[in-house]
Design a protein around this motif. Structure first.
Motif, PDB file in Angstrom:
ATOM      1  N   ASP A   1      -1.392  14.560  -7.906  1.00 23.85           N
ATOM      2  CA  ASP A   1      -0.275  14.238  -8.795  1.00 23.85           C
ATOM      3  C   ASP A   1       0.581  13.159  -8.137  1.00 23.85           C
ATOM      4  O   ASP A   1       1.180  13.396  -7.083  1.00 23.85           O
ATOM      5  CB  ASP A   1       0.545  15.518  -9.017  1.00 23.85           C
ATOM      6  N   SER A   2       0.623  11.993  -8.751  1.00 24.03           N
ATOM      7  CA  SER A   2       1.441  10.905  -8.180  1.00 24.03           C
ATOM      8  C   SER A   2       2.895  11.014  -8.632  1.00 24.03           C
ATOM      9  O   SER A   2       3.731  10.225  -8.222  1.00 24.03           O
ATOM     10  CB  SER A   2       0.881   9.542  -8.607  1.00 24.03           C
ATOM     11  N   GLY A   3       3.159  11.966  -9.529  1.00 23.93           N
ATOM     12  CA  GLY A   3       4.490  12.052 -10.132  1.00 23.93           C
ATOM     13  C   GLY A   3       4.550  11.239 -11.422  1.00 23.93           C
ATOM     14  O   GLY A   3       5.468  11.395 -12.223  1.00 23.93           O
ATOM     15  N   PHE A   4       3.560  10.377 -11.615  1.00 21.87           N
ATOM     16  CA  PHE A   4       3.512   9.525 -12.805  1.00 21.87           C
ATOM     17  C   PHE A   4       2.262   9.828 -13.634  1.00 21.87           C
ATOM     18  O   PHE A   4       2.246   9.647 -14.835  1.00 21.87           O
ATOM     19  CB  PHE A   4       3.529   8.042 -12.404  1.00 21.87           C
ATOM     20  N   ALA A   5       1.205  10.267 -12.941  1.00 19.65           N
ATOM     21  CA  ALA A   5      -0.067  10.598 -13.596  1.00 19.65           C
ATOM     22  C   ALA A   5      -0.860  11.486 -12.656  1.00 19.65           C
ATOM     23  O   ALA A   5      -0.530  11.604 -11.475  1.00 19.65           O
ATOM     24  CB  ALA A   5      -0.842   9.307 -13.891  1.00 19.65           C
ATOM     25  N   TYR A   6      -1.908  12.127 -13.214  1.00 19.76           N
ATOM     26  CA  TYR A   6      -2.858  12.835 -12.348  1.00 19.76           C
ATOM     27  C   TYR A   6      -4.011  11.869 -12.080  1.00 19.76           C
ATOM     28  O   TYR A   6      -4.394  11.094 -12.967  1.00 19.76           O
ATOM     29  CB  TYR A   6      -3.428  14.069 -13.039  1.00 19.76           C
ATOM     30  N   HIS A   7      -4.555  11.949 -10.863  1.00 18.62           N
ATOM     31  CA  HIS A   7      -5.715  11.116 -10.531  1.00 18.62           C
ATOM     32  C   HIS A   7      -6.827  12.015 -10.014  1.00 18.62           C
ATOM     33  O   HIS A   7      -6.590  12.827  -9.103  1.00 18.62           O
ATOM     34  CB  HIS A   7      -5.367  10.109  -9.433  1.00 18.62           C
ATOM     35  N   ILE A   8      -8.023  11.860 -10.586  1.00 14.81           N
ATOM     36  CA  ILE A   8      -9.188  12.546 -10.015  1.00 14.81           C
ATOM     37  C   ILE A   8      -9.914  11.502  -9.186  1.00 14.81           C
ATOM     38  O   ILE A   8     -10.354  10.468  -9.707  1.00 14.81           O
ATOM     39  CB  ILE A   8     -10.120  13.111 -11.104  1.00 14.81           C
TER      40      ILE A   8
ATOM     41  N   GLU B   1       2.449  12.900  -3.438  1.00 13.45           N
ATOM     42  CA  GLU B   1       1.268  13.555  -2.861  1.00 13.45           C
ATOM     43  C   GLU B   1       0.182  12.552  -2.491  1.00 13.45           C
ATOM     44  O   GLU B   1      -0.510  12.723  -1.492  1.00 13.45           O
ATOM     45  CB  GLU B   1       0.742  14.558  -3.900  1.00 13.45           C
ATOM     46  N   ASN B   2       0.038  11.491  -3.302  1.00 19.22           N
ATOM     47  CA  ASN B   2      -1.030  10.526  -3.028  1.00 19.22           C
ATOM     48  C   ASN B   2      -0.739   9.642  -1.807  1.00 19.22           C
ATOM     49  O   ASN B   2      -1.572   8.821  -1.429  1.00 19.22           O
ATOM     50  CB  ASN B   2      -1.365   9.675  -4.271  1.00 19.22           C
ATOM     51  N   ASP B   3       0.427   9.838  -1.178  1.00 20.41           N
ATOM     52  CA  ASP B   3       0.760   9.075   0.034  1.00 20.41           C
ATOM     53  C   ASP B   3       0.569   9.901   1.312  1.00 20.41           C
ATOM     54  O   ASP B   3       0.705   9.368   2.421  1.00 20.41           O
ATOM     55  CB  ASP B   3       2.210   8.569  -0.044  1.00 20.41           C
TER      56      ASP B   3
ATOM     57  N   SER C   1      -9.160   7.952   0.176  1.00 23.27           N
ATOM     58  CA  SER C   1      -7.719   8.231   0.150  1.00 23.27           C
ATOM     59  C   SER C   1      -7.004   6.941   0.545  1.00 23.27           C
ATOM     60  O   SER C   1      -7.629   6.021   1.095  1.00 23.27           O
ATOM     61  CB  SER C   1      -7.344   9.344   1.139  1.00 23.27           C
ATOM     62  N   LYS C   2      -5.692   6.897   0.292  1.00 23.38           N
ATOM     63  CA  LYS C   2      -4.930   5.724   0.738  1.00 23.38           C
ATOM     64  C   LYS C   2      -5.011   5.627   2.266  1.00 23.38           C
ATOM     65  O   LYS C   2      -5.004   4.525   2.817  1.00 23.38           O
ATOM     66  CB  LYS C   2      -3.464   5.842   0.302  1.00 23.38           C
ATOM     67  N   GLY C   3      -5.090   6.759   2.938  1.00 24.15           N
ATOM     68  CA  GLY C   3      -5.164   6.757   4.404  1.00 24.15           C
ATOM     69  C   GLY C   3      -6.454   6.129   4.911  1.00 24.15           C
ATOM     70  O   GLY C   3      -6.444   5.294   5.823  1.00 24.15           O
TER      71      GLY C   3
ATOM     72  N   LEU D   1       0.471  -3.517  -0.414  1.00 21.08           N
ATOM     73  CA  LEU D   1       0.800  -2.562  -1.480  1.00 21.08           C
ATOM     74  C   LEU D   1      -0.270  -1.476  -1.481  1.00 21.08           C
ATOM     75  O   LEU D   1      -1.469  -1.775  -1.365  1.00 21.08           O
ATOM     76  CB  LEU D   1       0.859  -3.262  -2.844  1.00 21.08           C
ATOM     77  N   ALA D   2       0.155  -0.228  -1.575  1.00 20.60           N
ATOM     78  CA  ALA D   2      -0.788   0.904  -1.551  1.00 20.60           C
ATOM     79  C   ALA D   2      -0.457   1.780  -2.752  1.00 20.60           C
ATOM     80  O   ALA D   2       0.573   2.454  -2.773  1.00 20.60           O
ATOM     81  CB  ALA D   2      -0.628   1.676  -0.252  1.00 20.60           C
ATOM     82  N   THR D   3      -1.331   1.775  -3.754  1.00 22.82           N
ATOM     83  CA  THR D   3      -0.963   2.359  -5.044  1.00 22.82           C
ATOM     84  C   THR D   3      -2.108   3.105  -5.728  1.00 22.82           C
ATOM     85  O   THR D   3      -3.282   2.872  -5.414  1.00 22.82           O
ATOM     86  CB  THR D   3      -0.451   1.215  -5.968  1.00 22.82           C
ATOM     87  N   GLY D   4      -1.722   3.941  -6.674  1.00 26.45           N
ATOM     88  CA  GLY D   4      -2.724   4.574  -7.521  1.00 26.45           C
ATOM     89  C   GLY D   4      -3.094   3.682  -8.696  1.00 26.45           C
ATOM     90  O   GLY D   4      -4.037   3.956  -9.437  1.00 26.45           O
ATOM     91  N   ASN D   5      -2.361   2.617  -8.861  1.00 25.90           N
ATOM     92  CA  ASN D   5      -2.618   1.698  -9.985  1.00 25.90           C
ATOM     93  C   ASN D   5      -3.931   0.927  -9.814  1.00 25.90           C
ATOM     94  O   ASN D   5      -4.457   0.792  -8.707  1.00 25.90           O
ATOM     95  CB  ASN D   5      -1.462   0.703 -10.100  1.00 25.90           C
TER      96      ASN D   5
ATOM     97  N   ILE E   1       3.938   1.819  -4.696  1.00 26.78           N
ATOM     98  CA  ILE E   1       4.693   1.140  -5.770  1.00 26.78           C
ATOM     99  C   ILE E   1       5.546   2.133  -6.577  1.00 26.78           C
ATOM    100  O   ILE E   1       6.767   2.148  -6.451  1.00 26.78           O
ATOM    101  CB  ILE E   1       3.756   0.333  -6.709  1.00 26.78           C
ATOM    102  N   ASP E   2       4.882   2.976  -7.372  1.00 22.74           N
ATOM    103  CA  ASP E   2       5.656   3.791  -8.322  1.00 22.74           C
ATOM    104  C   ASP E   2       6.439   4.904  -7.638  1.00 22.74           C
ATOM    105  O   ASP E   2       5.886   5.685  -6.859  1.00 22.74           O
ATOM    106  CB  ASP E   2       4.737   4.371  -9.399  1.00 22.74           C
ATOM    107  N   GLY E   3       7.718   4.959  -7.934  1.00 27.75           N
ATOM    108  CA  GLY E   3       8.598   5.965  -7.338  1.00 27.75           C
ATOM    109  C   GLY E   3       9.131   5.532  -5.982  1.00 27.75           C
ATOM    110  O   GLY E   3      10.020   6.165  -5.424  1.00 27.75           O
TER     111      GLY E   3
HETATM  112  O1  PGA Z   1      -0.761   5.214 -10.299  1.00 26.26           O
HETATM  113  C1  PGA Z   1       0.104   6.121 -10.207  1.00 26.26           C
HETATM  114  O2  PGA Z   1       0.015   7.193 -10.832  1.00 26.26           O
HETATM  115  C2  PGA Z   1       1.266   5.954  -9.279  1.00 26.26           C
HETATM  116  O3  PGA Z   1       1.086   4.856  -8.453  1.00 26.26           O
HETATM  117  P1  PGA Z   1       1.724   4.762  -6.989  1.00 26.26           P
HETATM  118  O4  PGA Z   1       0.655   5.223  -6.044  1.00 26.26           O
HETATM  119  O5  PGA Z   1       2.048   3.307  -6.850  1.00 26.26           O
HETATM  120  O6  PGA Z   1       2.929   5.634  -6.945  1.00 26.26           O
END
Ligand code: PGA
Ligand code: MG
Length: 219
Positions: free
Chosen positions: A132-139, A171-173, A145-147, A37-41, A9-11
């Motif tokens: 680093d998703s570019g929008f937030a850090y995720h631990i 990176e999270n992709d 993983s998304k994979g 949809l495959a997201t960090g959200n 989603i993001d970016g």
């Molecule tokens: O949750 C985030 O930091 C970014 O989400 P995304 O995986 O959809 O880019």
């Protein structure tokens, strides 16, 4: 034959300010394949986004820590949040950390990007990772993983990973690109993702998604 598209989603579907690219939405609605949809959200965000975008209810949330199949169904929790919270306690000794959406996160911790991530990586235990998703850090729990979540979904749907296209920006992709048949990085993507991509679009964000769908003959 391409049977599913896992799209970040993001970016990727959104611009830097997180607003949706409507041309990408229109394009995804035309594709004759399952759009995941495959997201960090968090899952309630992904569930709502899927409904509004008009794609399938199947979603990878929290970077693979949570998976869902139905709008009204349950979240399947694949990651252990307690490992991530222990890691946060370590980071708190070194930095001021700000947790995001924490009441709703079920498998991981999301942090505002306020500290040096490369330095933080060295402080964390082996059972978690920081991305680093570019929008937030995720631990996240190292086990998810998304994979891995994509593999889990593919098995449940009875489709092969080679029949899936993954589209993303950061990176999270990376893990998702490593398992999917084709990995497409949008032009604005992190260089680490571009390195593992099969295709890098010339256009950024949602315009890159449209470009990829045209290139693959899906629209
Ligand atoms: O949750 C985030 O930091 C970014 O989400 P995304 O995986 O959809 O880019
Ligand atoms: Mg992204």
């Amino acid at each position: 034959m391409i049977k599913a598209i896992a799209v970040d989603i993001d970016g990727t579907l959104t611009y830097k300010d997180r607003s949706l690219n409507c041309k990408a939405v229109e394009a995804l609605r035309k594709v004759d394949a399952t759009i995941i949809l495959a997201t960090g959200n968090i899952s309630c965000f992904a569930r709502t986004a899927a409904k509004l975008i008009g794609v399938s209810d199947i979603a990878i949330c929290e970077n693979g820590g949570v998976v869902r199949f139905d709008y009204d169904g349950e979240d399947i929790i694949l990651g252990d949040k307690s490992k991530c919270l222990k890691a946060v306690e370590i980071l708190k000794k070194h930095y001021r950390v700000e947790l995001l959406d924490d009441d709703y996160r079920k498998s991981e911790v999301c942090l505002r990007r306020t500290f040096p991530i490369d330095e933080a990586k060295k402080l964390l235990p082996e059972d978690v990772r920081i991305i680093d998703s570019g929008f937030a850090y995720h631990i996240t729990d190292r086990e998810v993983s998304k994979g891995k979540a994509l593999k889990f979904i593919a098995e449940k749907l009875g489709i092969k990973l080679e029949e899936i296209v993954a589209i993303g920006d950061s990176e999270n992709d990376i893990d998702m690109f490593e398992v999917a048949g084709i990995g497409v990085a949008v032009a604005n993507a992190d260089v680490r993702l571009k390195r593992v991509a099969d295709v890098v679009t010339s256009k950024p964000n949602g315009d890159g998604v449209v470009e990829a769908l045209e290139f693959l003959g899906l629209i």
